[in-house]
Scaffold this active site. Structure first.
Site, short mmCIF file in Angstrom:
data_model
loop_
_atom_site.label_atom_id
_atom_site.label_comp_id
_atom_site.label_asym_id
_atom_site.label_seq_id
_atom_site.Cartn_x
_atom_site.Cartn_y
_atom_site.Cartn_z
N GLY A 192 -30.20 -7.74 -8.24
CA GLY A 192 -30.58 -6.89 -7.11
C GLY A 192 -29.34 -6.33 -6.44
O GLY A 192 -29.14 -6.49 -5.24
N LYS A 227 -34.17 -15.20 10.52
CA LYS A 227 -35.05 -14.08 10.88
C LYS A 227 -35.59 -14.17 12.31
O LYS A 227 -35.93 -13.15 12.91
CB LYS A 227 -36.23 -14.03 9.91
CG LYS A 227 -35.85 -13.66 8.49
CD LYS A 227 -35.70 -12.16 8.34
CE LYS A 227 -35.44 -11.78 6.88
NZ LYS A 227 -35.20 -10.33 6.75
N ASP A 262 -28.30 -3.52 -5.37
CA ASP A 262 -28.44 -2.18 -4.79
C ASP A 262 -27.33 -1.88 -3.78
O ASP A 262 -26.88 -0.73 -3.67
CB ASP A 262 -29.82 -2.00 -4.15
CG ASP A 262 -30.16 -3.09 -3.16
OD1 ASP A 262 -29.93 -4.27 -3.48
OD2 ASP A 262 -30.64 -2.78 -2.07
#
Lengths: 313, 313
Positions: free
Chosen positions: B203, B52, B205
């Protein structure tokens, strides 16, 4: 006594074979330690997960051809076993490893995975040195001692040589000490650097021996640092350490656990208890490093997730 | 849509500031995976313990001077919070981070340690996007989205650029996917490479959205992979992923735990659940890598020893 030229020659032999492990830095650690800069030599990322590969490979590569053809042997349930097994495989030599029956199955499997023959023995009923001597005599093998061997010491010293290059120079170097092979090699390699050995409090045979001026035997130490459960300094390592290392200090098992946890959470590295010993001395303030450039050897990372969870969870 | 030149420009900005994290290899892993060679990009060793930092630094460094002088803001209880805080500190910008009251104390302390102001909120009673919008409007701050921002995506892509250099070329690259910033950046950077995203089974998606050809919202996923508890692909990341990534596959939480344990015991690296996700896909055989050169992004290592012990002990 080995010299820096032996360490340099070992480095040339290990080039492209041993990993050049990273020198990890952390600004948080610099501040915690009050040092100018700390360089962590991540030998847990070495082949077989510990510095031991350096010494084993160097020693086995130096065997005369005839001895290499006959094969090598050692007694170990730890990192030296895997180091001898892998080095032998790479050098085309057969390795026979004496390992206690109660050694972890994973260690035995790893050693066999490198093509070594593992012979189990009962550690409570048999003297391991005698057992090794018998095996060696019977089969014409060359024993590879885990530390009391000059080629092993020179190999271990290459960790310090690399760190000196990677760091651009050090004032102090902290090194775990068990039998003294790593400390002897590193204090030989790091000329002009204050090299400090670190041993578990319960296994302070080097501290006592240096104070006495001669090798002192202690009861086999009770410590979580299984790589350092050694009761007397090596015959060949001790004179080198006495002459070249600046000091040996101790840390408690609690300090070792704290260092394991710190390495896990802050630099994301897995260390076994012995591997965290030198870092523990730094974090516990055992060595004066104010405004200095400090090297720390993280000597190994062979600990199961389960054992880590018991110690640090 | 961002291009490879944006990733290259980000790499130039990060030079000497982000760590060039190691590409770790393991012959055991090559054999397990049946690959020619596997290269693990150890972004757990990146500053703040996760990739990140790359995106946050790139984005904040590109702010116009006036915006930088006013400061930046984000909502995060995770790695992005620390990334924005550290990048802001290095760039002389003030960071304000909205963090749920129940975020781990260690994460809050780390974020504040980088000089950021942390404002707590109740995650059950407040809509975080509205809260951020209010804060930004009130104080004239620039929001730094954790993934749906082209400069963030380009920054994350530098991890793939580096791994391509370090490995000498890849056939396949496995990348964890949450909001899609890392996958969008890496699939942009790795032209000609089959780039596969990996998300937790609960998850999925991205898998559903790619199948539907449009962004599909799912219930907030229950998974141990807290970095990937995202219910819909990003508006800006999704088109990039759809165009450039070859596929997205899923792994179970059990497979993630197995990968965390494997990384701990075999390569001595600490991975958080999301950080182990792509490795889990490799170990579980979710992607055909036979005889190929495979890259795997280990995206982060921010997990406490206590939590690791619960999951893997």
């Amino acid at each position: 006594m080995i010299g820096i030229e032996d360490v340099r020659a070992a480095a040339a032999r290990l080039e492209g074979i041993a990993h050049r492990t990273p020198a990890v830095t952390s600004r948080t650690l610099d501040e915690l330690a009050g040092a100018e800069r700390v360089f962590l030599k991540a030998e847990n990322l070495q082949r077989v997960g510990a510095f031991k590969f350096r010494g084993a490979y160097n020693a086995i590569s130096l065997l005369p051809e005839a001895a290499g053809a006959q094969g090598v042997a050692t007694v170990s349930s730890g990192n030296h076993a895997q180091a001898v097994a892998l080095a032998s495989q790479l050098l085309g030599t057969r390795a026979t490893i004496l390992m206690p029956h109660d050694a972890p199955a994973a260690k035995r499997a790893a050693t066999e995975g490198y093509g070594a023959e593992v012979i189990g023995f009962d550690r409570y009923s048999v003297a391991r040195d005698e057992l090794l001597a018998e095996l060696v005599a019977e089969r014409g093998l060359t024993p590879i001692h885990p530390y009391d061997n000059e080629d092993v010491m020179a190999g271990q010293g290459t960790a310090a040589l690399e760190l000196l290059e990677q760091s651009g120079g050090l004032d102090v170097l902290l090194v775990p000490v068990g039998g003294g092979g790593l400390l002897a090699g590193c204090s030989t390699a790091a000329e002009g650097v204050r090299v400090v050995g670190v041993e578990p409090e319960a296994g302070d045979d080097f501290v006592r021996s240096l104070a006495a001026g001669e090798r002192v035997r202690i009861p086999v130490p009770r410590t979580i640092a299984d790589g350092q459960q050694i009761d007397i300094p090596g015959e060949r390592t001790f004179p080198v350490v006495r002459e070249r290392a600046a000091a040996v200090v101790t840390v408690t098992d609690e300090e070792i656990v704290a260092a394991m946890r710190w390495a896990f959470e802050r630099v994301k590295l897995v260390l076994e208890p012995s591997g965290a010993c030198a870092l523990a001395a730094l974090l516990a303030g055992r060595v004066d490093v104010a405004e200095q450039r400090v090297g720390v050897v993280l000597s190994g990372g062979n600990v199961s997730a389960e054992r880590f969870a018991q110690l640090c969870g």
